[in-house]
Design an enzyme around this catalytic site. Structure first.
Site, PDB file in Angstrom:
ATOM      1  N   SER A 210       0.792  -1.225   0.000  1.00 39.11           N
ATOM      2  CA  SER A 210       0.000   0.000   0.000  1.00 39.11           C
ATOM      3  C   SER A 210       0.824   1.275   0.000  1.00 39.11           C
ATOM      4  O   SER A 210       0.277   2.365  -0.064  1.00 39.11           O
ATOM      5  CB  SER A 210      -0.953   0.004   1.193  1.00 39.11           C
ATOM      6  OG  SER A 210      -0.213  -0.160   2.385  1.00 39.11           O
TER       7      SER A 210
ATOM      8  N   HIS B 146       1.557   3.879   6.884  1.00 38.44           N
ATOM      9  CA  HIS B 146       0.935   4.778   5.922  1.00 38.44           C
ATOM     10  C   HIS B 146       1.354   6.209   6.196  1.00 38.44           C
ATOM     11  O   HIS B 146       2.063   6.497   7.154  1.00 38.44           O
ATOM     12  CB  HIS B 146      -0.592   4.670   6.003  1.00 38.44           C
ATOM     13  CG  HIS B 146      -1.129   3.446   5.301  1.00 38.44           C
ATOM     14  ND1 HIS B 146      -2.449   3.058   5.388  1.00 38.44           N
ATOM     15  CD2 HIS B 146      -0.537   2.539   4.493  1.00 38.44           C
ATOM     16  CE1 HIS B 146      -2.623   1.950   4.677  1.00 38.44           C
ATOM     17  NE2 HIS B 146      -1.475   1.616   4.134  1.00 38.44           N
TER      18      HIS B 146
ATOM     19  N   ASP C 153      -7.667   5.792   5.159  1.00 38.27           N
ATOM     20  CA  ASP C 153      -7.696   4.574   5.965  1.00 38.27           C
ATOM     21  C   ASP C 153      -8.927   4.388   6.821  1.00 38.27           C
ATOM     22  O   ASP C 153      -8.952   3.473   7.633  1.00 38.27           O
ATOM     23  CB  ASP C 153      -6.458   4.564   6.880  1.00 38.27           C
ATOM     24  CG  ASP C 153      -5.190   4.313   6.098  1.00 38.27           C
ATOM     25  OD1 ASP C 153      -4.104   4.538   6.652  1.00 38.27           O
ATOM     26  OD2 ASP C 153      -5.290   3.897   4.930  1.00 38.27           O
TER      27      ASP C 153
END
EC number: 3.4.21.89
Lengths: 164, 139
Positions: A40, A80, A106
């Protein structure tokens, strides 16, 4: 001879433990080295890359930083980027994250009804990285036989090594 | 670095939603981005963030737009008339009448291996939001 081997082995194990615990104290993070588990954050990080984290209490969380966090109740750390922050005067902060390679933020990953992350969810901030090195951990997780084989080999090596 | 912006606030149930269109012409920086890409730079993660204060929150930062620039790609940044990529929601109603919203361009240098620095570009643009809401907007 055997006594010496065992002591040698114990010293290696305790040194490794000391280094790891020392890292935890120095960086302030419960997990100062993590392996990237998903794609990701591509093309920056790929599955198997190693990340080095710090988690200093006074380090402010700012937009653009790469954080590693855990969703409440789940064990898996997620790597992230912070895309929104709202911080109160007293330092209380709530923030939103998103993977570079994901289309959406998210919120779908957070707990039911949770819309923001807080400082307590953060494991650390990514400060440096090494590519590929973490693959060993992923292989050991996916193929436990490999892990046991590796441990057996290491154990055998240490115990059978003879001082010349 | 030149940025021109138009802005207006749209009404939303509970939180202010800001719309910003911007113009980034960074050819002054062309030379700079080019020299940032050395052998150990894999990519730059560029992002435009809006920073401001409100009654509710002392500090707010919202990323409006981002782009990944790989080594080897054109190091020049030239975007005209861009709409922000992400919704610019405030946590409350702090955008209305806020004169002090600043847009800055920053980037994350991602190396092939090593440290991950975050750099903020010099130069920023102030985006004052009007005191009233736009009532009709088609988008």
């Amino acid at each position: 001879q055997l006594y010496y081997q065992v002591l040698n082995f114990a010293m290696i194990v305790s040194s490794a433990l000391m280094i790891w615990k020392g890292l935890i104290v120095i960086t302030g993070s419960e997990s100062p080295i993590v392996v990237v588990l998903s794609g990701s954050m591509e093309p920056a990080f790929h599955r198997g890359d190693l990340l080095f984290l710090t988690n200093f209490h006074d380090d402010p969380i700012r937009a653009g930083e790469i954080v590693v966090f855990k969703v409440e109740g789940r064990d898996i750390p997620i790597v992230h980027r912070v895309i929104k922050i709202h911080e109160k005067e007293n330092g209380n902060i709530k923030f939103l994250t998103k993977g570079d390679n994901n289309e959406v933020d998210d919120r779908g990953l957070y707990k039911e009804g949770q819309n923001w992350l807080e400082k307590k969810d953060v494991v650390g901030r990514a400060r440096g990285f090494l590519p590929y090195v973490g693959m060993v951990t992923i292989i050991m997780n996916d193929y436990p036989k490999f892990k046991y084989a590796l441990l057996a080999v290491m154990g055998a090596y240490v115990l059978l090594k003879r001082e010349s | 670095l030149r940025k021109n912006v138009e802005d207006f606030t749209g009404p939303r149930e509970r939180s202010d939603l800001g719309f910003v269109t911007f113009d980034i012409t960074a050819d002054i920086l062309q030379y700079d981005f080019y020299s940032i890409f050395d052998w150990n730079v894999k990519q730059l993660f560029l992002y435009l963030s809006a920073e401001y204060s409100t009654k509710n929150n002392a500090l707010n930062q919202v990323v409006l737009w981002d782009k990944i620039m790989l080594r080897g790609e054109n190091p020049r940044l030239f975007l005209k008339d861009m709409k922000s990529k992400y919704f610019f929601f405030d946590d409350g109603n702090g955008l209305k009448g806020n004169r002090n919203v600043t847009l800055t361009l920053s980037w994350n240098v991602v190396p092939n291996a090593g440290i991950l620095p975050l750099v903020t570009g010099s130069g920023h643009v102030s985006v004052p939001f009007p005191d009233t809401y736009e009532t009709t907007k088609s988008y």
